[in-house]
Design a protein around this motif. Structure first.
Motif, PDB file in Angstrom:
ATOM      1  N   PHE A 263       7.654  -4.279 -11.369  1.00  0.00           N
ATOM      2  CA  PHE A 263       6.797  -3.034 -11.760  1.00  0.00           C
ATOM      3  C   PHE A 263       5.386  -3.696 -12.329  1.00  0.00           C
ATOM      4  CE2 PHE A 263       4.987   0.001 -14.304  1.00  0.00           C
ATOM      5  CZ  PHE A 263       5.148   1.358 -13.580  1.00  0.00           C
ATOM      6  N   LYS A 264       5.728  -4.557 -13.325  1.00  0.00           N
ATOM      7  CA  LYS A 264       4.567  -5.047 -14.070  1.00  0.00           C
ATOM      8  C   LYS A 264       3.510  -5.862 -13.090  1.00  0.00           C
ATOM      9  CE  LYS A 264       3.625  -8.259 -18.038  1.00  0.00           C
ATOM     10  NZ  LYS A 264       4.072  -9.059 -18.978  1.00  0.00           N
ATOM     11  N   ASP A 265       4.144  -6.606 -12.196  1.00  0.00           N
ATOM     12  CA  ASP A 265       3.340  -7.204 -11.478  1.00  0.00           C
ATOM     13  C   ASP A 265       2.601  -6.610 -10.280  1.00  0.00           C
ATOM     14  OD1 ASP A 265       4.193  -9.536 -13.083  1.00  0.00           O
ATOM     15  OD2 ASP A 265       5.111 -10.491 -11.435  1.00  0.00           O
ATOM     16  N   CYS A 266       3.244  -5.661  -9.625  1.00  0.00           N
ATOM     17  CA  CYS A 266       2.811  -5.074  -8.431  1.00  0.00           C
ATOM     18  C   CYS A 266       2.396  -3.604  -8.380  1.00  0.00           C
ATOM     19  CB  CYS A 266       3.860  -5.126  -7.488  1.00  0.00           C
ATOM     20  SG  CYS A 266       5.129  -3.812  -7.489  1.00  0.00           S
ATOM     21  N   ILE A 267       2.358  -3.046  -9.791  1.00  0.00           N
ATOM     22  CA  ILE A 267       2.046  -1.706  -9.884  1.00  0.00           C
ATOM     23  C   ILE A 267       0.529  -1.690 -10.521  1.00  0.00           C
ATOM     24  CG2 ILE A 267       2.373   0.767 -10.508  1.00  0.00           C
ATOM     25  CD1 ILE A 267       4.062  -0.103  -8.158  1.00  0.00           C
ATOM     26  N   SER A 268      -0.493  -1.090  -9.970  1.00  0.00           N
ATOM     27  CA  SER A 268      -1.713  -0.945 -10.718  1.00  0.00           C
ATOM     28  C   SER A 268      -1.744   0.699 -11.311  1.00  0.00           C
ATOM     29  CB  SER A 268      -2.975  -0.644  -9.659  1.00  0.00           C
ATOM     30  OG  SER A 268      -3.040  -1.722  -9.068  1.00  0.00           O
ATOM     31  N   THR A 269      -1.304   0.453 -12.670  1.00  0.00           N
ATOM     32  CA  THR A 269      -1.187   1.647 -13.461  1.00  0.00           C
ATOM     33  C   THR A 269      -2.404   2.506 -13.629  1.00  0.00           C
ATOM     34  OG1 THR A 269      -1.097   0.130 -15.457  1.00  0.00           O
ATOM     35  CG2 THR A 269       1.121   0.632 -14.492  1.00  0.00           C
ATOM     36  N   SER A 270      -3.588   1.579 -13.774  1.00  0.00           N
ATOM     37  CA  SER A 270      -4.597   2.458 -14.006  1.00  0.00           C
ATOM     38  C   SER A 270      -5.006   3.577 -13.003  1.00  0.00           C
ATOM     39  CB  SER A 270      -5.891   1.432 -13.875  1.00  0.00           C
ATOM     40  OG  SER A 270      -5.997   0.747 -12.841  1.00  0.00           O
ATOM     41  N   GLN A 271      -4.377   3.372 -11.891  1.00  0.00           N
ATOM     42  CA  GLN A 271      -4.534   4.605 -10.663  1.00  0.00           C
ATOM     43  C   GLN A 271      -3.607   5.718 -10.869  1.00  0.00           C
ATOM     44  OE1 GLN A 271      -4.704   1.104  -7.228  1.00  0.00           O
ATOM     45  NE2 GLN A 271      -4.726   3.173  -6.654  1.00  0.00           N
ATOM     46  N   LEU A 272      -2.480   5.575 -11.654  1.00  0.00           N
ATOM     47  CA  LEU A 272      -1.729   6.711 -11.921  1.00  0.00           C
ATOM     48  C   LEU A 272      -2.295   7.873 -12.628  1.00  0.00           C
ATOM     49  CD1 LEU A 272       1.575   4.667 -12.511  1.00  0.00           C
ATOM     50  CD2 LEU A 272       0.962   5.691 -10.394  1.00  0.00           C
TER      51      LEU A 272
END
Length: 273
Positions: A263-272
């Motif tokens: 999750f840390k490596d592959c999710i762009s949390t800024s888009q959520l």
């Protein structure tokens, strides 16, 4: 004597209730057809929050790239992006520049996959059970689990299943019944969900109200439960738990560690949202 004319039954009056039902059916069908004109022909395309980056290392686990599975591609279609890695355990006490990782049987490994939809959004992403069944997993049992990822509560779907593996010779085959655990979740352009139907509703809403198409992806991690193999006559040395193998609880713990790092490596949390 001429035959007498037979009496014809009187015409029955039309049933008002039937007519109302027929009219209602006509209105529903007509409205359903008309709504198709409200859908955008091709709106703006927004990238998924899921990136094609699986972690290189998770603790003492080392990622090794897998080749794409032909059966999965038959189910998913050609218009997709796929990355798969198997995670094998490093020898305790050695650094990553030293001797290579342990010789690790498939059943001792952990696995992770990322799938990103292509331009044909309707065919590329679907319920993950279809992919697992294409890989030979059977008796799938799904449940919802919440995993703490940083300060976020991530809802994922846990699937417990059985995967028969044929061992022995052609003359004397032996079927090993292995237990497996997999976790997955979906990521759109601005949201995460572990539910296929919630993903579908979000996609429809964004197309109709937002006027845009979005790329969907999913993250899948999995591993085998090996503490019952000895009872089936198979001796397998687990790099962590030894000949006793790992239980379902221990497999869950390792998969949670892999899931958090993925999750840390592959999710762009800024888009959520």
């Amino acid at each position: 004597m001429s035959p007498q004319p037979t009496a014809q039954p009187a015409a029955q009056p039309a049933d008002p209730a039937f007519n109302r039902r027929l009219l209602l059916l006509f209105v529903v069908v007509t409205c359903g057809l008309c709504t198709s004109f409200l859908l955008p022909r091709r709106g703006a395309f927004r990238d998924s929050v899921v990136n094609m980056r699986l972690p290189e290392e998770v603790g003492l686990w080392r990622g090794v790239v897998n080749s794409n599975d032909a059966k999965e591609r038959e189910v998913l279609g050609d218009d997709i992006n796929m990355q798969k890695k198997s995670y094998v355990r490093w020898r305790p006490g050695t650094d990553f520049g030293g001797p290579r990782y342990e010789t690790c049987h498939e059943l001792n490994q952990l696995n992770a996959s990322i799938i990103l939809s292509g331009t044909d959004l309707n065919e590329s992403i679907h319920r993950l059970e279809r992919c697992l069944e294409a890989q030979g997993f059977r008796d799938l049992q799904a449940s919802e689990v919440t995993v703490k990822v940083g300060d976020r509560d991530l809802k994922v779907t846990r699937i417990a299943s059985v995967r028969p593996i044929v061992l022995g010779t052609k003359e004397k085959p032996f079927i090993l019944k292995t237990k497996a655990i997999n976790y997955y979740f979906f990521g759109g352009s601005h949201t995460l969900t572990n539910d296929h139907w919630a993903r579908t509703v979000t996609d429809m809403k964004d197309r109709i109200i937002g006027g845009f198409d979005q790329q969907w992806g999913y993250v899948l991690v999995g591993g085998f439960v090996t503490d019952d193999l000895a009872a089936q006559g198979v001796s397998l040395q687990d790099p962590i738990y030894g000949p006793e193998g790992r239980s379902a609880k221990e497999t869950d713990a390792q998969l949670f560690e892999l899931l958090r790092q993925t999750f840390k490596d592959c999710i762009s949390t800024s888009q959520l949202n």
